[in-house]
Structures are given as structure tokens and as C-alpha cells.
Write an enzyme that holds these catalytic residues in place. Structure first.
Site, mmCIF file in Angstrom:
data_model
loop_
_atom_site.group_PDB
_atom_site.id
_atom_site.type_symbol
_atom_site.label_atom_id
_atom_site.label_comp_id
_atom_site.label_asym_id
_atom_site.label_seq_id
_atom_site.Cartn_x
_atom_site.Cartn_y
_atom_site.Cartn_z
ATOM 1 N N GLU A 109 0.837 -1.213 0.000
ATOM 2 C CA GLU A 109 0.000 0.000 0.000
ATOM 3 C C GLU A 109 0.871 1.262 0.000
ATOM 4 O O GLU A 109 0.527 2.256 -0.632
ATOM 5 C CB GLU A 109 -0.938 -0.028 1.214
ATOM 6 C CG GLU A 109 -2.013 -1.101 1.066
ATOM 7 C CD GLU A 109 -2.851 -1.279 2.325
ATOM 8 O OE1 GLU A 109 -2.249 -1.517 3.397
ATOM 9 O OE2 GLU A 109 -4.084 -1.179 2.242
ATOM 10 N N GLU A 129 -3.797 -9.485 4.157
ATOM 11 C CA GLU A 129 -4.559 -9.101 5.353
ATOM 12 C C GLU A 129 -5.679 -10.081 5.662
ATOM 13 O O GLU A 129 -5.970 -10.371 6.832
ATOM 14 C CB GLU A 129 -5.133 -7.690 5.193
ATOM 15 C CG GLU A 129 -4.111 -6.557 5.309
ATOM 16 C CD GLU A 129 -3.410 -6.231 4.015
ATOM 17 O OE1 GLU A 129 -3.483 -7.046 3.057
ATOM 18 O OE2 GLU A 129 -2.770 -5.170 3.927
HETATM 19 C C1 3H9 Z 1 -1.359 -4.807 7.211
HETATM 20 O O1 3H9 Z 1 -0.411 -4.527 6.558
HETATM 21 C C2 3H9 Z 1 -2.533 -3.901 7.428
HETATM 22 C C3 3H9 Z 1 -2.576 -2.749 6.471
HETATM 23 O O2 3H9 Z 1 -3.263 -3.068 5.302
HETATM 24 C C4 3H9 Z 1 -3.316 -1.589 7.046
HETATM 25 C C5 3H9 Z 1 -2.788 -1.001 8.305
HETATM 26 C C6 3H9 Z 1 -3.552 0.206 8.752
HETATM 27 N N1 3H9 Z 1 4.480 -7.454 11.960
HETATM 28 O O3 3H9 Z 1 7.615 -15.255 9.032
HETATM 29 P P1 3H9 Z 1 8.994 -15.095 9.476
HETATM 30 C C7 3H9 Z 1 7.923 -11.232 12.384
HETATM 31 S S1 3H9 Z 1 -1.450 -6.303 8.020
HETATM 32 C C8 3H9 Z 1 5.220 -7.796 13.011
HETATM 33 O O4 3H9 Z 1 9.569 -16.105 10.389
HETATM 34 P P2 3H9 Z 1 9.851 -15.443 6.770
HETATM 35 C C9 3H9 Z 1 7.613 -12.693 12.665
HETATM 36 O O5 3H9 Z 1 6.721 -12.829 13.728
HETATM 37 C C10 3H9 Z 1 0.109 -7.070 7.727
HETATM 38 N N2 3H9 Z 1 6.090 -8.842 12.991
HETATM 39 O O6 3H9 Z 1 9.996 -14.902 8.255
HETATM 40 C C11 3H9 Z 1 8.983 -13.239 12.952
HETATM 41 O O7 3H9 Z 1 9.301 -12.886 14.280
HETATM 42 P P3 3H9 Z 1 10.225 -13.864 15.178
HETATM 43 C C12 3H9 Z 1 0.197 -7.625 6.375
HETATM 44 C C13 3H9 Z 1 6.169 -9.537 11.862
HETATM 45 O O8 3H9 Z 1 11.058 -14.970 6.071
HETATM 46 C C14 3H9 Z 1 9.895 -12.419 12.023
HETATM 47 O O9 3H9 Z 1 9.151 -11.248 11.673
HETATM 48 N N3 3H9 Z 1 1.412 -8.389 6.239
HETATM 49 C C15 3H9 Z 1 5.415 -9.221 10.727
HETATM 50 O O10 3H9 Z 1 9.518 -16.882 6.783
HETATM 51 C C16 3H9 Z 1 10.260 -13.168 10.758
HETATM 52 O O11 3H9 Z 1 9.057 -13.650 10.139
HETATM 53 C C17 3H9 Z 1 1.482 -9.684 6.583
HETATM 54 O O12 3H9 Z 1 0.521 -10.282 6.983
HETATM 55 C C18 3H9 Z 1 4.533 -8.120 10.799
HETATM 56 N N4 3H9 Z 1 3.785 -7.733 9.753
HETATM 57 O O13 3H9 Z 1 8.578 -14.696 6.185
HETATM 58 C C19 3H9 Z 1 2.818 -10.319 6.391
HETATM 59 N N5 3H9 Z 1 5.716 -10.106 9.738
HETATM 60 O O14 3H9 Z 1 11.530 -13.964 14.444
HETATM 61 C C20 3H9 Z 1 3.111 -11.273 7.518
HETATM 62 C C21 3H9 Z 1 6.639 -10.934 10.245
HETATM 63 O O15 3H9 Z 1 10.276 -13.145 16.487
HETATM 64 N N6 3H9 Z 1 4.445 -11.816 7.422
HETATM 65 N N7 3H9 Z 1 6.933 -10.610 11.514
HETATM 66 O O16 3H9 Z 1 9.470 -15.171 15.226
HETATM 67 C C22 3H9 Z 1 4.774 -12.815 6.596
HETATM 68 O O17 3H9 Z 1 3.992 -13.298 5.806
HETATM 69 C C23 3H9 Z 1 6.161 -13.367 6.714
HETATM 70 O O18 3H9 Z 1 6.648 -13.005 7.971
HETATM 71 C C24 3H9 Z 1 7.155 -12.850 5.637
HETATM 72 C C25 3H9 Z 1 8.589 -13.330 5.996
HETATM 73 C C26 3H9 Z 1 6.747 -13.413 4.269
HETATM 74 C C27 3H9 Z 1 7.198 -11.349 5.580
#
Ligand code: 3H9
Length: 697
Positions: A109, A129
Site C-alpha cells: 500500500e 490481510e
Molecule cells: C497490514 O499490513 C494492514 C494494512 O493493510 C493496514 C494497516 C492500517 N508485523 O515469518 P517469518 C515477524 S497487516 C510484526 O519467520 P519469513 C515474525 O513474527 C500485515 N512482525 O519470516 C517473525 O518474528 P520472530 C500484512 C512480523 O522470512 C519475524 O518477523 N502483512 C510481521 O519466513 C520473521 O518472520 C502480513 O501479513 C509483521 N507484519 O517470512 C505479512 N511479519 O523472528 C506477515 C513478520 O520473532 N508476514 N513478523 O518469530 C509474513 O507473511 C512473513 O513473515 C514474511 C517473511 C513473508 C514477511
């Protein structure tokens, strides 16, 4: 600007170019200090007048992966992302974003609010999301349809899938692909904006092309596939208003986003997201895993073949051992079929299929396993047979090889006791179909060495699975709990419900399939065998749960594989088995039971309470490390509705005191089955939740 702001967003002026770098490891989430930093950077650069273009890029492994999920459910902290992104879009100085890694959610976004987007080849974008109970809340539902059309917006918002930037280019969501380091690409992109080679425009100035047909099709799909979920519907309705002015659409989107944020579904799905990652936090996590360059699988049945397929798909060479040539060929055929299925599902390219299959070595005789690094035994569930195999493996396998059993309930310590190396023995409990199901219970014996456990977790990761640590007991985490609550379904039917009512009530709750349909699918003979195995140990005051099921099995009706069980299966059709209704009636008569009616809510309450009771005991006994480990097992292996977060997350929505009250009420009918676990009683007394226990662990 606080210290964190300074660190997470920095501006570097290179000639006419302002390079804005985001640095908020691990995934550059849009935490409050990043939002503040970006806001300051854009405002300062605009006010300064020195730069003619702004290029935003991120340091580390990825561009912004979204909003900071840990902030959800806490009081809002300004600036709100939608406001910040409107400021970015309105910047008088053109803004270009450089995407690498995974630009997701609020990350994408942010890029859509910029005036041009350049993506580094091989990276991905997405709006995930919906997977955490939300909808894009910072313009995603309004700007994607403007740039790429309503069908693309619907697909991305409803699937949450990650789109390769190569595909995104054809959709119009990115303007150009490039290669190299994000800072270099940002400089190049900015220079091209300056010299006119890269066009810039505001997405808010583009009109969305109306597409009512696509919207109606999406509404119908969501009503059918996700009747319980709030956010998919909200996505569609927000996209529907993107044909109007942007600011109006943003208001609708913002309201829907805030509504979703406040749902228990959002809390359940985010619990699942963090739980999947938290389960890797085990006492053995700092041990060094052993190298696994080759795997041996004993048994070419459904489980063994599925495990072998999973290892092959992870690129690990497999030696498959069976007793006879015939059984071996069957195993190889199953694996071949599984790989063909992976090609069809797009998990494996057709070219790679043959190379993957070439890594399979079929063999008759355990001697073929002398050189492998890890053996997974997947023969049928009989202690004598397992012990014989492990005794032989002890003499055949090289020192340091890990000896694993795929047993779903047997005592790993007893199996290990027949070897001279119990420290190398572990349980690796896969779920069927093993090449598809993502759960792996890693069963740690009394003597299992820490690095052997660590190897189990490393293997799970390589196979794309989620490993959950379990202690040794009959059935470990999942099957132990299942053995308990499955009885509730049987009791409900004996007492007056129909199998169809029980199934429907639980499906309406969100389970993919009710317990009787699951029994038919898995094979009713499995439960029958278990009941026979446990018959001798059954306490005299326990109510028998097999009255109806035993009769069904005695007829040779084992479910789908025999064409009938609780249901009759004809081709794709399925209908209740009228013979089962007769069996139920006669069993009730025999037991002297006058059937009574149950509401769907009563069915759900009893079934879920029984599940929570045994889940609490599994935590109390230390079989699961934390409540969240139970939740992940049930979400990933037992069809528990993800939006409910797992049995113990769901338990917190009821509260320990109410659960104790319910159990005591049910205990008036059956004091043996319905007993309050000490843990739950203590929690009720102290006003604690399972979430509190997760935090303390
Ligand atoms: C959003 O964006 C809302 C908006 O539209 C509007 C807002 C107003 N936040 O998965 P991993 C942490 S909603 C905080 O093991 P990978 C995760 O917990 C969001 N922390 O790595 C982990 O922590 P730890 C939309 C986050 O390489 C560490 O980062 N986005 C977030 O296998 C490593 O993650 C999503 O839903 C976060 N957003 O995968 C994306 N993301 O090391 C969600 C990750 O302490 N994330 N962490 O266990 C993912 O899909 C995967 O983490 C990603 C990396 C593909 C990015």
C-alpha cells in the site's frame, strides 16, 4: 524524532535525489517509529526544496512486509497509515518506491501511494490481510482496482496470495523490473524519473473500471466457501466502492478495517500467525542440528510414501524400504502419483519432477539404510514390530544416524530401549497425507539428545512443515486429545442427537468436516482397533463410546473406502446411512436410554469443552510446552477452524470460570468423563487465561 525514528528511517541526499531508507528488522514492518520517520522524511524533503525526487527503499531482506501486527489490538498510535500514505501520494515532489523481497499489506500500500514502482526481479507483492482476519486498510482496496482492475483486486485481497513481480508487471501494479541492490536500483529509478524515462502519476487520479459481474461472482464464492468469515465480505464491499472518489472509498475501507480489527476472528487468526512461529521456541533451539543429506523411509504405505514424497520435494534423497518387491513397487507408484499431483498443484515444475523422482532409491531389506543420516519408520502400529525394526536398525545404521518413528501414539522411550543409542531416537509424527499436511509432531523421548530434537525442527522447516514439540504419552498432543473428545460425539449420538446433526453443528462452528464424516474418511476400523487395544485398560466406571461404531464396523462398513459408514457414498454423492439410524435406535434401547434433543449450541459446547479439558491436561502434564502448542496442532492437523485460534485460544473467549461451571454441570450425568483439570480450576480461581500462560512460558 526519537532515537528509534532516526535509526529506522534515514534520508540521504545524492544530488537532486532524496534516498529514503527504511531499516526496521526483521521484516521492515510499519511500526509507529517507521510511520513517524517516513512522515518526517517526506515532509522535510518537501519543505527543504533541495531534492527533485524521493526514492524510498528498504534495507535488509525485504521491503516493508506490512503493518506491525504486534500493534493490533493496542491503542492507535499516530500517524495512522492511511493518513501518512495520503501525504505520500500528495507529495509535490515525485516519489518512487523500490520493492524487494516481499512487499506485503501496508508495504504494498505504501508503494501504491507512491508515483511509480520499480521491483527487483524475483520479489513478490501481496495483500495477505485476509489471512489475519483483516482487509487492506491503507488504500489497497482502492488503489489496486484503479491500477489493475476489480478482478485483480478481488483475487489479491481474497486469496492473500503472493504475486511474483513478473506477474504484477503485467497487471500494471509495478512499472518496471530491475536487478541489483535496492539502494542502487533506487538511485537508478530516481534518475530515470528526473530524466523522464520513468513516468510518475498519482493513483488517486485514475478511475476504477466498474465490474459488477466480478463483484457478484466474488460475493457468491465467499458466501459458499467462507460463510463464517467477516473480512472477505468486507474486502469485496470496499473494492465495490472504489469506482467513486478515492477519499470516500478510503473512508469505507477504514471503517471496515477497524470493524475487522475488533473481531475475535482477527485475534484468532493473529494468534495462529504468531503461534506457528512461536512453536519453534523450544528448549533445544540452541542445539546444532545434525546434517541430513539422505533419509531412509521404512514402509511404502500411504504414510511412508507421503513422508518419502515430502522429503523428495524438499530435495533430500530417499531410500524407500519395503519387505517385498510388490509392496515396494506400490510405494514407488504412490510416490510417483504424489509428485504428479504436486506438478498439477503447481508445487513442482514438470521438468523437476523426473529429477526429483531420480533421488528415490527403492530397496527391499533394511541393510540398504546403512549410510543414511536419518531413518523414519512408518510401518503399522504394533510395538513388537517397531521394536524388532529398531533393534535391527541399531546394528545396521551408521553411528550418529537418527532413528525416528512415525508412530502416532506408541511409547518412544520403549522403542528406544531396544537400541544401544536411545539418544538418537525420536518420534516424527506426520499427518496424512504427509506430503500435504504441514504439521509434524516432534516427540522427544526421555533420552533424546537435544541436537536430535533440533534436527527434527530443522527437517520440519526444510519440508515446509511446522514442527511442534510433544512429550511421550499415548497419542502425544493431538491423538491423545482426540481420543478424549471423540467420545463426546459418540455420547451425544447415544443420548439423542443424530450423527448428521453433530456434524452439521460442528461444521457451522467452522470445522471443515464433522467428526462422523472425518471418521468415514479416515476409516472407522482405526477407531475400532484402538477401542479393542484399550478395552482391557478401560476403567469400570467409564462409559463405553463404541456401542454404535462397533456395530457399524462389524458389518464391514469402514466408511468411504467400503462405500458406507455413517454415510453412504456413491460417486461424489453422500447421504446418511439409514442402517446406522437403526443401529443407533437398537443400541439406545439396549442401554435403556430415552433419547432427548440437543440444540446445536449444546453440541458445540460439549464437544469443545471436552477438547479443552484434555488440552488443559496435556499442558498440565507438560506433554505440550505451552497452550499455543496445542492450538497449532489442532489448527494444522485436526481441521480446527483457524479463525477460532485453536482450542485453548477459544477457551479464553469462554473463560476458565465458565468452563469449570459447565464441566461441573455435565459431571452430574457422567462424573467419570467430566472432571475439572486442576490447571483449569486454578486458572478460574486466579482469574488467569491460557494467553497468560503462553506469555509466562
Ligand atoms: C497490514 O499490513 C494492514 C494494512 O493493510 C493496514 C494497516 C492500517 N508485523 O515469518 P517469518 C515477524 S497487516 C510484526 O519467520 P519469513 C515474525 O513474527 C500485515 N512482525 O519470516 C517473525 O518474528 P520472530 C500484512 C512480523 O522470512 C519475524 O518477523 N502483512 C510481521 O519466513 C520473521 O518472520 C502480513 O501479513 C509483521 N507484519 O517470512 C505479512 N511479519 O523472528 C506477515 C513478520 O520473532 N508476514 N513478523 O518469530 C509474513 O507473511 C512473513 O513473515 C514474511 C517473511 C513473508 C514477511
Amino acid at each position: 524524532m526519537n532515537d528509534q525514528t532516526k535509526q529506522s528511517v534515514t534520508t540521504e541526499i545524492v544530488g537532486d535525489i532524496a534516498l529514503v531508507a527504511i531499516d526496521n528488522p526483521p521484516v521492515n514492518a510499519l511500526s509507529v517509529h517507521v510511520r513517524q520517520g517516513l512522515q518526517n522524511a517526506v515532509a522535510t524533503i518537501n519543505a527543504g526544496g533541495a531534492a527533485k525526487v524521493i526514492a524510498i527503499y528498504a534495507k535488509g531482506r525485504t521491503f516493508i512486509a506490512g503493518a506491525d501486527i504486534t500493534e493490533f489490538g493496542k491503542p492507535p498510535m499516530p500517524p495512522a497509515l492511511p493518513d501518512l500514505l495520503n501525504e505520500v501520494e500528495q507529495s509535490a515532489i515525485p516519489v518512487v518506491c523500490v520493492l524487494h523481497g516481499t512487499a506485503l499489506g501496508g508495504g504494498l500500500e505504501t508503494a501504491l501511494a507512491a508515483h511509480a514502482r520499480v521491483a527487483i526481479k524475483g520479489s513478490r507483492i501481496g495483500l495477505p490481510e485476509v489471512l489475519i482476519g483483516l482487509l487492506p486498510g491503507a488504500g489497497g482496496t482502492q488503489r489496486v482496482p484503479r491500477l489493475a482492475g476489480i478482478p485483480v483486486a478481488l483475487d489479491m485481497c481474497l486469496s492473500g496470495r503472493q504475486v511474483k513481480v513478473e506477474e504484477a508487471l503485467t497487471m500494471g501494479l509495478v512499472d518496471r523490473l530491475d536487478e541489483g541492490d535496492p539502494r542502487d536500483v533506487a538511485l537508478r529509478a530516481a534518475q530515470d524519473v528526473l530524466n523522464g524515462a520513468l513516468e510518475t502519476r498519482r493513483v488517486c487520479d485514475i478511475e476504477t473500471v466498474a465490474d459488477d459481474e466480478a463483484l457478484d461472482a466474488a460475493r457468491a464464492m465467499v458466501a459458499k466457501k467462507h460463510p463464517n468469515l467477516v473480512s472477505p465480505q468486507a474486502c469485496i464491499e470496499a473494492i465495490a466502492v472504489s469506482t467513486g472518489p478515492l477519499l470516500d472509498g478510503l473512508k469505507v475501507e477504514r471503517k471496515a478495517f477497524m470493524d475487522c480489527l475488533n473481531t475475535p476472528q482477527r485475534a484468532g487468526l493473529i494468534h495462529a500467525f504468531f503461534g506457528e512461529r512461536a512453536v519453534a521456541n523450544v528448549p533445544e533451539k540452541s542445539a546444532t542440528p545434525r546434517d541430513v543429506a539422505s533419509i531412509g523411509v521404512i514402509g511404502g504405505g500411504t504414510m511412508g510414501s507421503g513422508i518419502a514424497t515430502s522429503a523428495l520435494l524438499a530435495g533430500i534423497p530417499v531410500t524407500l524400504v519395503e519387505v517385498t518387491d510388490e509392496a515396494l513397487q506400490r510405494g514407488v507408484a504412490t510416490i510417483t502419483g504424489n509428485l504428479d499431483g504436486a506438478v498439477k498443484r503447481g508445487k513442482l515444475s514438470a521438468e523437476k519432477r523426473d529429477a526429483t523422482l531420480a533421488k528415490l532409491t527403492p530397496a527391499t531389506g533394511l541393510e540398504a539404510l546403512g549410510d543414511v543420516d536419518l531413518v523414519i519408520e512408518a510401518v503399522f502400529e504394533q510395538m513388537d514390530v517397531k521394536k524388532e525394526i529398531f533393534g535391527k536398525l541399531d546394528t545396521i545404521c551408521k553411528p550418529g544416524a537418527i532413528l525416528a518413528s512415525n508412530t502416532s501414539y506408541l511409547d518412544i522411550d520403549e522403542i528406544a530401549s531396544v537400541t544401544s543409542r536411545p539418544a538418537d531416537v525420536i518420534g516424527l509424527h506426520f499427518f496424512s497425507p504427509a506430503h500435504i499436511m504441514r504439521l509434524l509432531e516432534i516427540v522427544v523421548g526421555d533420552k533424546t539428545a537435544p541436537e536430535v530434537t533440533a534436527t527434527g525442527f530443522a527437517l520440519a522447516k526444510r519440508m515446509g512443515k511446522v514442527g511442534v514439540r510433544a512429550g511421550v504419552c499415548d497419542g502425544f498432543i493431538g491423538n491423545r486429545i482426540l481420543a478424549h473428545y471423540a467420545k463426546t460425539a459418540a455420547y451425544l449420538v447415544m443420548d439423542g442427537a443424530t450423527p448428521q446433526q453433530v456434524d452439521q453443528a460442528l461444521e457451522d462452528f467452522g470445522f471443515a468436516m464433522g467428526p462422523h464424516k472425518v471418521g468415514d474418511l479416515a476409516g472407522l476400523d482405526i477407531g475400532w482397533m484402538t477401542r479393542k487395544r484399550k478395552a482391557a485398560d478401560m476403567p469400570s466406571n467409564e462409559r463405553y463410546a463404541g456401542d454404535v461404531a462397533d456395530r457399524i464396523c462389524e458389518n464391514g462398513w469402514f466408511g468411504r473406502k467400503t462405500g458406507q459408514g455413517y454415510y453412504i457414498y456413491e460417486g461424489r454423492d453422500m447421504r446418511p446411512n439409514p442402517e446406522v439410524a437403526k443401529i443407533i435406535e437398537s443400541e439406545r434401547q439396549k442401554a435403556g436410554i430415552t433419547p432427548r434433543s440437543f440444540t446445536d449450541q449444546e453440541i458445540v459446547d460439549r464437544y469443545l469443552t471436552a477438547m479443552i479439558v484434555e488440552s488443559a491436561r496435556v499442558v498440565e502434564d507438560g506433554i505440550a510446552l505451552r497452550p499455543l502448542d496445542v492450538d497449532i496442532v489442532f489448527l494444522m492437523g485436526y481441521g480446527f477452524p483457524r479463525f477460532r485460534g485453536g482450542p485453548l485460544h477459544y477457551a479464553d473467549t469462554i473463560g476458565a470460570a465458565e468452563l469449570v461451571r459447565r464441566i461441573e454441570e455435565y459431571a452430574k450425568e457422567d462424573p467419570h468423563y467430566w472432571q475439572v483439570p486442576d490447571l483449569l480450576r486454578d486458572m478460574a480461581r486466579d482469574g488467569r487465561s491460557f494467553a497468560d500462560i503462553n506469555k509466562e512460558a
